[in-house]
Write a protein that holds these residues in place. Sequence first.
Motif, PDB file in Angstrom:
ATOM      1  N   ASP A 124      -6.120  18.223   9.669  1.00  0.00           N
ATOM      2  CA  ASP A 124      -6.921  18.541  10.854  1.00  0.00           C
ATOM      3  C   ASP A 124      -8.325  18.995  10.457  1.00  0.00           C
ATOM      4  N   HIS A 125      -8.414  19.847   9.430  1.00  0.00           N
ATOM      5  CA  HIS A 125      -9.713  20.379   9.002  1.00  0.00           C
ATOM      6  C   HIS A 125     -10.626  19.263   8.498  1.00  0.00           C
ATOM      7  N   LEU A 126     -10.060  18.318   7.773  1.00  0.00           N
ATOM      8  CA  LEU A 126     -10.856  17.222   7.223  1.00  0.00           C
ATOM      9  C   LEU A 126     -11.050  16.089   8.229  1.00  0.00           C
ATOM     10  N   ASP A 127     -10.327  16.165   9.355  1.00  0.00           N
ATOM     11  CA  ASP A 127     -10.453  15.180  10.427  1.00  0.00           C
ATOM     12  C   ASP A 127     -10.153  13.761   9.943  1.00  0.00           C
ATOM     13  N   VAL A 128      -9.004  13.626   9.251  1.00  0.00           N
ATOM     14  CA  VAL A 128      -8.626  12.308   8.717  1.00  0.00           C
ATOM     15  C   VAL A 128      -7.260  11.856   9.229  1.00  0.00           C
ATOM     16  N   GLY A 129      -6.742  12.521  10.254  1.00  0.00           N
ATOM     17  CA  GLY A 129      -5.419  12.158  10.746  1.00  0.00           C
ATOM     18  C   GLY A 129      -5.316  10.723  11.210  1.00  0.00           C
ATOM     19  N   ASP A 130      -6.413  10.182  11.755  1.00  0.00           N
ATOM     20  CA  ASP A 130      -6.359   8.808  12.260  1.00  0.00           C
ATOM     21  C   ASP A 130      -6.404   7.767  11.152  1.00  0.00           C
ATOM     22  N   TRP A 131      -6.532   8.206   9.892  1.00  0.00           N
ATOM     23  CA  TRP A 131      -6.476   7.263   8.774  1.00  0.00           C
ATOM     24  C   TRP A 131      -5.065   6.750   8.536  1.00  0.00           C
ATOM     25  N   PHE A 132      -4.060   7.531   8.891  1.00  0.00           N
ATOM     26  CA  PHE A 132      -2.706   7.269   8.419  1.00  0.00           C
ATOM     27  C   PHE A 132      -1.763   6.824   9.544  1.00  0.00           C
ATOM     28  N   ASP A 133      -1.054   5.743   9.255  1.00  0.00           N
ATOM     29  CA  ASP A 133      -0.065   5.222  10.189  1.00  0.00           C
ATOM     30  C   ASP A 133       1.300   5.870   9.982  1.00  0.00           C
ATOM     31  N   ALA A 134       1.480   6.530   8.854  1.00  0.00           N
ATOM     32  CA  ALA A 134       2.733   7.243   8.553  1.00  0.00           C
ATOM     33  C   ALA A 134       2.399   8.402   7.632  1.00  0.00           C
ATOM     34  N   PHE A 135       3.078   9.536   7.835  1.00  0.00           N
ATOM     35  CA  PHE A 135       2.843  10.710   7.007  1.00  0.00           C
ATOM     36  C   PHE A 135       4.175  11.404   6.779  1.00  0.00           C
ATOM     37  N   VAL A 136       4.593  11.480   5.507  1.00  0.00           N
ATOM     38  CA  VAL A 136       5.883  12.063   5.167  1.00  0.00           C
ATOM     39  C   VAL A 136       5.684  13.209   4.187  1.00  0.00           C
ATOM     40  N   SER A 137       6.124  14.400   4.569  1.00  0.00           N
ATOM     41  CA  SER A 137       6.180  15.543   3.661  1.00  0.00           C
ATOM     42  C   SER A 137       7.612  15.632   3.131  1.00  0.00           C
ATOM     43  N   CYS A 138       7.748  15.623   1.825  1.00  0.00           N
ATOM     44  CA  CYS A 138       9.067  15.679   1.219  1.00  0.00           C
ATOM     45  C   CYS A 138       9.750  17.007   1.535  1.00  0.00           C
ATOM     46  N   THR A 139      11.060  16.954   1.684  1.00  0.00           N
ATOM     47  CA  THR A 139      11.888  18.139   1.920  1.00  0.00           C
ATOM     48  C   THR A 139      13.205  17.930   1.175  1.00  0.00           C
ATOM     49  N   PRO A 140      14.008  18.984   1.032  1.00  0.00           N
ATOM     50  CA  PRO A 140      15.327  18.790   0.408  1.00  0.00           C
ATOM     51  C   PRO A 140      16.175  17.763   1.151  1.00  0.00           C
ATOM     52  N   GLU A 141      15.982  17.669   2.474  1.00  0.00           N
ATOM     53  CA  GLU A 141      16.762  16.714   3.262  1.00  0.00           C
ATOM     54  C   GLU A 141      16.280  15.280   3.047  1.00  0.00           C
ATOM     55  N   ILE A 142      14.966  15.099   3.020  1.00  0.00           N
ATOM     56  CA  ILE A 142      14.396  13.757   2.838  1.00  0.00           C
ATOM     57  C   ILE A 142      14.456  13.329   1.382  1.00  0.00           C
ATOM     58  N   GLY A 143      14.228  14.262   0.465  1.00  0.00           N
ATOM     59  CA  GLY A 143      14.185  13.952  -0.955  1.00  0.00           C
ATOM     60  C   GLY A 143      12.798  14.211  -1.513  1.00  0.00           C
ATOM     61  N   TRP A 144      12.716  14.230  -2.847  1.00  0.00           N
ATOM     62  CA  TRP A 144      11.467  14.505  -3.541  1.00  0.00           C
ATOM     63  C   TRP A 144      11.162  13.359  -4.508  1.00  0.00           C
TER      64      TRP A 144
END
Length: 235
Positions: free
Chosen positions: A127-147
């Motif tokens: 949000d601070h860098l105002d680049v959210g519209d660059w990405f069609d998908a954004f995944v933050s890894c978690t223990p459930e999703i995997g690393w």
Amino acid sequence: MVPSDPDADYDFWLFDLDGTIVDAEWSYTREVFDRVGQRLGREFTDREAEVIWHGLGGARDPQLRAWGIDPEEFWPAFHAVEDPQARAEATYLHDDAAALVSELVAADVPVGVVTHCQEFLAEPVIDHLDVGDWFDAFVSCTPEIGWKPDPAPVQHAIERLGLDASQPGRGVLAGDGASDVEAAWNAGLEGIHVERHSPHRRGRCVLADYRVSSFDELSREFLGSNVAADGGTVE
């Protein structure tokens, strides 16, 4: 060879975030490790802070254990002292990454992110860098999703792009760590390693399909050679 027009060769691009597209000012990193050290009763040297923050030694948990630090104590302390807004304000874009992603977006090539940075930290940065519209998908890894290097978070990002993770087409994952390249390969993609620190500071070279010190190098033609981050070629 590395394509002179990379967006024409890949059906989609995935990127790591920290150290690849963005980085935090050293003063913020130093402050975080000072505060973690206070919680754990252990001081961190500049080199130790750099190694863990950037993953220079590879997987972080084995490195922590080698220093006698329990990862199950370190990570809760680490996340507890981070200030999302302060981190966002201390984070800057790498110019070469911004130029490449902008080119891909302009060419209507799907772009996604697969990052170990947790959502509560990543979202304020984006949000601070105002680049959210660059990405069609954004995944933050978690223990459930995997690393990473587990392919699961990469496959999750591919699915968020609206593609079949088992047959996604020709894709690439670019990142600054070995786990990024390994995750790409494990998911059946090509891997680009961007070396932000030099192999000498990292203590080793990272193997990848393409190895560069800046994404600006992707506009060069390397005559079929795999190019090392220091500008040399790998046979």
